[in-house]
Scaffold this motif. Structure first.
Motif, PDB file in Angstrom:
ATOM      1  N   GLY A  92       9.282  -6.561  -3.090  1.00  0.00           N
ATOM      2  CA  GLY A  92       9.470  -6.086  -4.455  1.00  0.00           C
ATOM      3  C   GLY A  92       8.161  -5.980  -5.211  1.00  0.00           C
ATOM      4  N   MET A  93       7.267  -6.946  -5.035  1.00  0.00           N
ATOM      5  CA  MET A  93       5.972  -6.899  -5.705  1.00  0.00           C
ATOM      6  C   MET A  93       5.137  -5.726  -5.197  1.00  0.00           C
ATOM      7  SD  MET A  93       5.156 -11.001  -5.795  1.00  0.00           S
ATOM      8  CE  MET A  93       3.566 -10.806  -6.591  1.00  0.00           C
ATOM      9  N   LEU A  94       5.206  -5.463  -3.888  1.00  0.00           N
ATOM     10  CA  LEU A  94       4.501  -4.311  -3.332  1.00  0.00           C
ATOM     11  C   LEU A  94       5.063  -3.015  -3.907  1.00  0.00           C
ATOM     12  CD1 LEU A  94       2.505  -3.067  -1.305  1.00  0.00           C
ATOM     13  CD2 LEU A  94       4.331  -3.160   0.403  1.00  0.00           C
ATOM     14  N   ALA A  95       6.390  -2.926  -3.984  1.00  0.00           N
ATOM     15  CA  ALA A  95       7.024  -1.727  -4.538  1.00  0.00           C
ATOM     16  C   ALA A  95       6.618  -1.526  -5.990  1.00  0.00           C
ATOM     17  CB  ALA A  95       8.539  -1.849  -4.432  1.00  0.00           C
ATOM     18  N   ALA A  96       6.731  -2.584  -6.791  1.00  0.00           N
ATOM     19  CA  ALA A  96       6.394  -2.472  -8.203  1.00  0.00           C
ATOM     20  C   ALA A  96       4.924  -2.132  -8.396  1.00  0.00           C
ATOM     21  CB  ALA A  96       6.741  -3.779  -8.919  1.00  0.00           C
ATOM     22  N   GLY A  97       4.048  -2.779  -7.622  1.00  0.00           N
ATOM     23  CA  GLY A  97       2.617  -2.533  -7.771  1.00  0.00           C
ATOM     24  C   GLY A  97       2.234  -1.102  -7.437  1.00  0.00           C
ATOM     25  N   LEU A  98       2.770  -0.567  -6.347  1.00  0.00           N
ATOM     26  CA  LEU A  98       2.438   0.801  -5.958  1.00  0.00           C
ATOM     27  C   LEU A  98       3.001   1.827  -6.939  1.00  0.00           C
ATOM     28  CD1 LEU A  98       2.921   0.590  -2.094  1.00  0.00           C
ATOM     29  CD2 LEU A  98       0.782   0.904  -3.324  1.00  0.00           C
ATOM     30  N   THR A 140      -3.786  11.892  -6.856  1.00  0.00           N
ATOM     31  CA  THR A 140      -2.438  11.433  -7.176  1.00  0.00           C
ATOM     32  C   THR A 140      -1.527  11.475  -5.951  1.00  0.00           C
ATOM     33  OG1 THR A 140      -2.725  12.304  -9.423  1.00  0.00           O
ATOM     34  CG2 THR A 140      -0.497  11.757  -8.740  1.00  0.00           C
ATOM     35  N   LEU A 141      -1.621  12.561  -5.161  1.00  0.00           N
ATOM     36  CA  LEU A 141      -0.763  12.693  -3.989  1.00  0.00           C
ATOM     37  C   LEU A 141      -1.078  11.641  -2.934  1.00  0.00           C
ATOM     38  CD1 LEU A 141      -0.537  16.567  -3.503  1.00  0.00           C
ATOM     39  CD2 LEU A 141       1.242  15.014  -4.317  1.00  0.00           C
ATOM     40  N   ILE A 194       1.011   7.020  -0.139  1.00  0.00           N
ATOM     41  CA  ILE A 194       0.886   5.614   0.254  1.00  0.00           C
ATOM     42  C   ILE A 194       2.078   4.814  -0.264  1.00  0.00           C
ATOM     43  CG2 ILE A 194      -0.471   3.512  -0.066  1.00  0.00           C
ATOM     44  CD1 ILE A 194      -2.971   5.257  -0.095  1.00  0.00           C
ATOM     45  N   ALA A 195       2.459   5.074  -1.527  1.00  0.00           N
ATOM     46  CA  ALA A 195       3.600   4.360  -2.109  1.00  0.00           C
ATOM     47  C   ALA A 195       4.883   4.652  -1.336  1.00  0.00           C
ATOM     48  CB  ALA A 195       3.757   4.754  -3.584  1.00  0.00           C
ATOM     49  N   LEU A 196       5.120   5.923  -1.030  1.00  0.00           N
ATOM     50  CA  LEU A 196       6.339   6.285  -0.304  1.00  0.00           C
ATOM     51  C   LEU A 196       6.301   5.798   1.140  1.00  0.00           C
ATOM     52  CD1 LEU A 196       6.925   9.916  -1.638  1.00  0.00           C
ATOM     53  CD2 LEU A 196       8.074   7.803  -2.322  1.00  0.00           C
ATOM     54  N   ARG A 197       5.096   5.604   1.673  1.00  0.00           N
ATOM     55  CA  ARG A 197       4.979   5.092   3.050  1.00  0.00           C
ATOM     56  C   ARG A 197       5.461   3.651   3.139  1.00  0.00           C
ATOM     57  NH1 ARG A 197       5.166   2.865   7.006  1.00  0.00           N
ATOM     58  NH2 ARG A 197       3.887   2.981   8.888  1.00  0.00           N
TER      59      ARG A 197
END
Length: 278
Positions: free
Chosen positions: A194-200, A254-255, A260-263
């Protein structure tokens, strides 16, 4: 009878796909036009440019001091991500584990900065920052960006924390762990997805945040999106290809972060991952 009933559904599906295709075609055409023009030596009144060159990228890099702008952008983004997690995760824990009067009202207040357009509260926020002499500084830009990102972290992290069995914390306390050790050795490993998701996601949001950064940034605290705006509307004459080259650099930056976030993050499965972990 089934074929008659399914005809409106087929027409509706066809219309939806037609609209989506039209939107994607226009989006692709717009991006392609900007991308081609950023490499064009001259493009006036013809289907294709007269020639191609990469000098506009070097020109934009020097003219707009993109290295300094990128450094400022990364400093702001890193600070916002770290502070958002440090402030948002404990607040999310309190909302998930505690019942108190006014909890629903407080949750609503956290949602408001995400629902209300940033410009509506950005102007009074910038006024306050100017009064305390923080506007135009890196600190002011970071504080302004924390307004929507901290509530975002809270809303993302609260379901993660609610899915973790409180008995795990109680068991750790029985074996002598204090609050810090419970948080560091029990909760943080479970909350890591969750922290990784929120941070990205905060990172991508901050890179793209224009209104709050524009209202509070100074000459030495502009992020890439604000520098792009000034390159288009600031006084003076500059080549359109140079501006388009800067736009392509911004889009690429941005992309990259978005990919990276979606990965690493699938927003539709955030709670599912926590259930599997716990």
């Amino acid at each position: 009878m089934r074929s008659v009933d399914s005809l409106p559904a087929k027409l509706w599906n066809s219309l939806v796909w037609l609209v989506i295709g039209f939107f994607l075609l226009n989006l692709f055409g717009l991006i392609s036009a900007v991308g081609v023009n950023s490499f064009a030596t001259r493009w006036l009144g013809t289907w294709f440019p007269a020639g191609y060159t990469t000098r506009w990228y070097f020109s934009a890099w020097d003219e707009f001091q993109l290295w300094d702008v990128l450094l400022v952008t990364m400093e702001v983004v890193l600070a916002v991500v770290v502070l958002s997690l440090l402030l948002g995760v404990p607040a999310a824990y309190a909302l998930a584990r505690r019942e108190f009067a006014g909890k629903k009202l407080l949750t609503l207040l956290f949602v408001l900065p995400l629902l209300v357009p940033p410009i509506t509260y950005g102007i009074p926020l910038a006024t306050v920052l100017y009064q305390v002499h923080l506007a135009g500084t890196m600190t002011g830009v970071i504080l302004a960006n924390l307004v929507p990102t901290v509530p975002f972290v809270i809303l993302v992290m609260t379901p993660f924390i609610e899915q973790i069995d409180p008995k795990l914390e109680s068991a750790a306390r029985v074996f002598g762990a204090n609050t810090f050790k419970v948080f560091a050795y029990v909760l943080v490993p479970l909350l890591a997805p969750g922290m990784l998701a929120a941070g990205l996601l905060v990172l991508v949001r901050t890179v793209a945040m224009f209104e709050l950064t524009f209202l509070t940034a100074g000459p030495s605290s502009q992020t890439l999106v604000v520098a792009l705006y000034y390159s288009v509307f600031a006084a003076g004459v500059r080549a359109g290809q140079s501006v388009d080259a800067m736009a392509m650099i911004y889009m690429a930056t941005t992309l990259v972060w978005l990919f990276i976030a979606l990965r690493f993050v699938d927003p539709t499965q955030l709670v599912t991952r926590v259930k599997k972990t716990s």
